[in-house]
Design a protein around this motif. Sequence first.
Motif, PDB file in Angstrom:
ATOM      1  N   GLN A  93      31.672  29.398  39.881  1.00  8.53           N
ATOM      2  CA  GLN A  93      32.203  30.278  38.857  1.00  8.53           C
ATOM      3  C   GLN A  93      31.913  29.627  37.507  1.00  8.53           C
ATOM      4  O   GLN A  93      32.264  28.481  37.280  1.00  8.53           O
ATOM      5  CB  GLN A  93      33.720  30.432  39.014  1.00  8.53           C
ATOM      6  CG  GLN A  93      34.110  31.188  40.266  1.00  8.53           C
ATOM      7  CD  GLN A  93      33.898  32.681  40.084  1.00  8.53           C
ATOM      8  OE1 GLN A  93      34.370  33.257  39.125  1.00  8.53           O
ATOM      9  NE2 GLN A  93      33.165  33.310  40.995  1.00  8.53           N
ATOM     10  N   SER A 128      32.790  29.247  33.727  1.00 13.67           N
ATOM     11  CA  SER A 128      34.018  29.535  33.004  1.00 13.67           C
ATOM     12  C   SER A 128      33.746  30.121  31.627  1.00 13.67           C
ATOM     13  O   SER A 128      34.619  30.631  30.973  1.00 13.67           O
ATOM     14  CB  SER A 128      34.868  28.275  32.882  1.00 13.67           C
ATOM     15  OG  SER A 128      34.108  27.292  32.213  1.00 13.67           O
ATOM     16  N   THR A 152      31.888  36.753  34.884  1.00  8.45           N
ATOM     17  CA  THR A 152      31.355  35.452  35.285  1.00  8.45           C
ATOM     18  C   THR A 152      30.318  35.609  36.398  1.00  8.45           C
ATOM     19  O   THR A 152      29.419  34.791  36.520  1.00  8.45           O
ATOM     20  CB  THR A 152      32.476  34.522  35.791  1.00  8.45           C
ATOM     21  OG1 THR A 152      33.222  35.222  36.786  1.00  8.45           O
ATOM     22  CG2 THR A 152      33.393  34.107  34.668  1.00  8.45           C
ATOM     23  N   ARG A 202      33.264  45.000  42.457  1.00  5.79           N
ATOM     24  CA  ARG A 202      33.421  44.283  41.189  1.00  5.79           C
ATOM     25  C   ARG A 202      32.551  44.917  40.110  1.00  5.79           C
ATOM     26  O   ARG A 202      32.857  44.824  38.925  1.00  5.79           O
ATOM     27  CB  ARG A 202      33.092  42.788  41.354  1.00  5.79           C
ATOM     28  CG  ARG A 202      31.628  42.426  41.128  1.00  5.79           C
ATOM     29  CD  ARG A 202      31.303  41.026  41.502  1.00  5.79           C
ATOM     30  NE  ARG A 202      29.992  40.593  41.035  1.00  5.79           N
ATOM     31  CZ  ARG A 202      28.816  40.978  41.546  1.00  5.79           C
ATOM     32  NH1 ARG A 202      28.775  41.838  42.549  1.00  5.79           N
ATOM     33  NH2 ARG A 202      27.685  40.500  41.055  1.00  5.79           N
ATOM     34  N   ARG A 261      42.801  44.329  42.206  1.00  2.47           N
ATOM     35  CA  ARG A 261      43.037  42.916  41.890  1.00  2.47           C
ATOM     36  C   ARG A 261      41.830  42.341  41.138  1.00  2.47           C
ATOM     37  O   ARG A 261      41.980  41.633  40.143  1.00  2.47           O
ATOM     38  CB  ARG A 261      43.311  42.135  43.176  1.00  2.47           C
ATOM     39  CG  ARG A 261      43.958  40.789  42.912  1.00  2.47           C
ATOM     40  CD  ARG A 261      44.683  40.240  44.126  1.00  2.47           C
ATOM     41  NE  ARG A 261      43.877  40.304  45.325  1.00  2.47           N
ATOM     42  CZ  ARG A 261      44.294  40.809  46.482  1.00  2.47           C
ATOM     43  NH1 ARG A 261      45.514  41.294  46.598  1.00  2.47           N
ATOM     44  NH2 ARG A 261      43.515  40.824  47.540  1.00  2.47           N
ATOM     45  N   ASP A 262      40.622  42.688  41.630  1.00  5.36           N
ATOM     46  CA  ASP A 262      39.408  42.244  40.933  1.00  5.36           C
ATOM     47  C   ASP A 262      39.404  42.752  39.499  1.00  5.36           C
ATOM     48  O   ASP A 262      39.022  42.021  38.572  1.00  5.36           O
ATOM     49  CB  ASP A 262      38.159  42.796  41.639  1.00  5.36           C
ATOM     50  CG  ASP A 262      37.912  42.105  42.967  1.00  5.36           C
ATOM     51  OD1 ASP A 262      38.593  41.100  43.239  1.00  5.36           O
ATOM     52  OD2 ASP A 262      37.059  42.585  43.729  1.00  5.36           O
ATOM     53  N   LEU A 271      41.878  43.414  37.565  1.00  2.90           N
ATOM     54  CA  LEU A 271      42.801  42.619  36.756  1.00  2.90           C
ATOM     55  C   LEU A 271      42.152  41.299  36.362  1.00  2.90           C
ATOM     56  O   LEU A 271      42.249  40.862  35.222  1.00  2.90           O
ATOM     57  CB  LEU A 271      44.095  42.356  37.520  1.00  2.90           C
ATOM     58  CG  LEU A 271      45.064  43.530  37.631  1.00  2.90           C
ATOM     59  CD1 LEU A 271      46.273  43.136  38.471  1.00  2.90           C
ATOM     60  CD2 LEU A 271      45.511  44.001  36.249  1.00  2.90           C
ATOM     61  N   ASP A 272      41.475  40.665  37.348  1.00  2.00           N
ATOM     62  CA  ASP A 272      40.788  39.398  37.067  1.00  2.00           C
ATOM     63  C   ASP A 272      39.725  39.589  35.984  1.00  2.00           C
ATOM     64  O   ASP A 272      39.437  38.664  35.223  1.00  2.00           O
ATOM     65  CB  ASP A 272      40.117  38.862  38.337  1.00  2.00           C
ATOM     66  CG  ASP A 272      41.142  38.374  39.360  1.00  2.00           C
ATOM     67  OD1 ASP A 272      42.314  38.189  38.972  1.00  2.00           O
ATOM     68  OD2 ASP A 272      40.777  38.208  40.531  1.00  2.00           O
ATOM     69  N   GLN A 273      39.140  40.776  35.953  1.00  2.00           N
ATOM     70  CA  GLN A 273      38.088  41.052  34.970  1.00  2.00           C
ATOM     71  C   GLN A 273      38.663  41.488  33.628  1.00  2.00           C
ATOM     72  O   GLN A 273      37.912  41.811  32.709  1.00  2.00           O
ATOM     73  CB  GLN A 273      37.174  42.164  35.497  1.00  2.00           C
ATOM     74  CG  GLN A 273      36.348  41.770  36.711  1.00  2.00           C
ATOM     75  CD  GLN A 273      35.625  42.968  37.317  1.00  2.00           C
ATOM     76  OE1 GLN A 273      36.021  44.108  37.113  1.00  2.00           O
ATOM     77  NE2 GLN A 273      34.566  42.698  38.066  1.00  2.00           N
TER      78      GLN A 273
END
Lengths: 375, 375
Positions: free
Chosen positions: B5, B7, B105, B225, B250-251, B253-255
């Motif tokens: 990943q 950052s 990412t 995604r 959930r993905d 939200l992560d994005q």
Amino acid sequence: MTEEQLSSYHPTLPPTTEEDRFSWLRLLRSRKVGPATFRRLLREHSSAQNALAALPEMARAAGIKGYEICPPGVIEAELKAAKAANAQLLCLGSADFPHALNDLTDAPPLLWAIGDVSVLRKPSIAMVGARNCSSLGARMARGLAADLGKQGYVVVSGLARGIDTSAHLAALNTGTVAVLAGGVDVIYPAENTDLARDIAQSGLRLSEQPMGVTPQARHFPRRNRIISGLAQAVVVVEAAAKSGSLITARDALDQGREVLAVPGHPFDARAAGCNLLIRDGATLVRSAEDVIEALPRQKADLFEASVPEIAPEPVALGATLHREILARLGPSPIAEDQLIRDIAATAGEIGPALVDLELDGRIQRQPGGLLSLTA
Amino acid sequence: MTEEQLSSYHPTLPPTTEEDRFSWLRLLRSRKVGPATFRRLLREHSSAQNALAALPEMARAAGIKGYEICPPGVIEAELKAAKAANAQLLCLGSADFPHALNDLTDAPPLLWAIGDVSVLRKPSIAMVGARNCSSLGARMARGLAADLGKQGYVVVSGLARGIDTSAHLAALNTGTVAVLAGGVDVIYPAENTDLARDIAQSGLRLSEQPMGVTPQARHFPRRNRIISGLAQAVVVVEAAAKSGSLITARDALDQGREVLAVPGHPFDARAAGCNLLIRDGATLVRSAEDVIEALPRQKADLFEASVPEIAPEPVALGATLHREILARLGPSPIAEDQLIRDIAATAGEIGPALVDLELDGRIQRQPGGLLSLTA
């Protein structure tokens, strides 16, 4: 001498003698004395008797002509009616008064109670919702009330048709409190007479109104503050947009109570109020567990309870009468007497239907006994 | 040389020559090179060609025996298939690459596109949900997609049965993007062949997979995604508990994408996933207005759009085949060939059904082409 909001909690010493209780009732039943004024007077005059003695002069000073305190005969009649109905007077500050109400700025100084006052010592959840609820809503109310009861929570509601009725019925065996809008001895709607009797046997009926008072539309919002005030949380089970349940929910927030709502599909108009509440931050409820999880951390008194018997839903009466009334009314006010003659119904039949329609915001009462459709 | 990943965002210079594009494709299609490794290699070696030259030695140093970069013939075949399908290559960093993906990412370095790439310049909303949705869910998806389209939003979804299909259909006239799990030229499910063709005419089909790749279960989460990444917000229209849509949410939200969900009654199991999301903080959606209101402040490109024609719901095929497969499988793995013989269906018929069941988590693939029921 108008009502004012007290910004802090002032402890009130409860009456200790019969004479004291008489004076409390008399002070509260006097014109222009509401809960907040009652507390202020008691604080300023240290007893209800002193406050009663000072009232006429205070009214005169405030420019109110011909003010008289409540005549003693009225209180004697109320006490007699209470005795006949086996009603018990709960006074703010006394041990049997519901503690949950103590911190409300407009806590009722007095409550009439019929039934088992011990249910007021248990953690409570209020359940409110539509009177014309769907069968899904009624089922949800029954399920939640039964499960909350099994977990040791008393279910507080308002004895109305629909959600209230379902919630009370499902919680009969585990503990339920019905807060009435009129007198504690006046059952409204009439179809809930048996339920009201059962609640008085295993649970409790409560009212701040004088014995024998017929509920008027203006009584309901005041009653609703007691429903939410008694509970740790208010669950709105099914509510359309602009319904009375949303007002109760707002009051509950003002009182610092948790507000929760059961969602529904956006295509179901009967879920619109609940979905709105959830959008505005109310906790979404799927089950009794969701309700309990949302409560401020505090251990519930768990107690043994059998599975409550679910009585069949009461049949909705009066729909025809409602339609007939709406058809007769227009934007121009007509006299209630005239309406009763036109419809060929008795005042006893038409009265509850008018209260229903007024609560629904469909009709409006005008000065002089006139009625009209809401614009 | 495993996936990592990143950052922070490192700008990548897009290929400018045909030779460059060939090298990009070849690097990305080489074993053990995923999106993050691709970007790292490009950064470290300043061009795809240099990275390709360095790869075998890097693999050897990492203890990987017999590593070979992707043979040029594979890329030639892919380019030929793309030409035949009229597919266009979009490269990370180039002007026609969807900007919304730039800051992910794990942004795909390359995307194949068939259709009108200009839809990628418009504000987009992703709509996802159950493949076996209710008619209420399908109606909600159609209504939301049509209204969002009228407001100038492109609807992004995954061409699956159910909610995806309804959303694409309702947004055909205003702009819709279908992100495929397999190759951009491989339509799955087969019943959406006409819809996929229509999307390529008025909207866009996208995929990061090589041309001709049949979708496998592992491709779907990676595809999801991209769906959420392309959009400002992801609306989950109807989803059961533990469904793939919740993973997409959930993905999202992560994005950093907004997540919204359409509520349903708690008695409706098909709303369980959505209600869970709302309890966890997703915005409750009743209408397209609710979606737009929840978007980060940013003016949508409004454009004229006629009311989309709503095509009838496609008939769900294959349910019988699914049942037959489940009936034949048990906890002990059997060979896929054996299953095909037992059922007397062709591999072409049974393949998509197996992917369905795998996605549903009903069956599991074991090494050696073996299949079993999920324990």
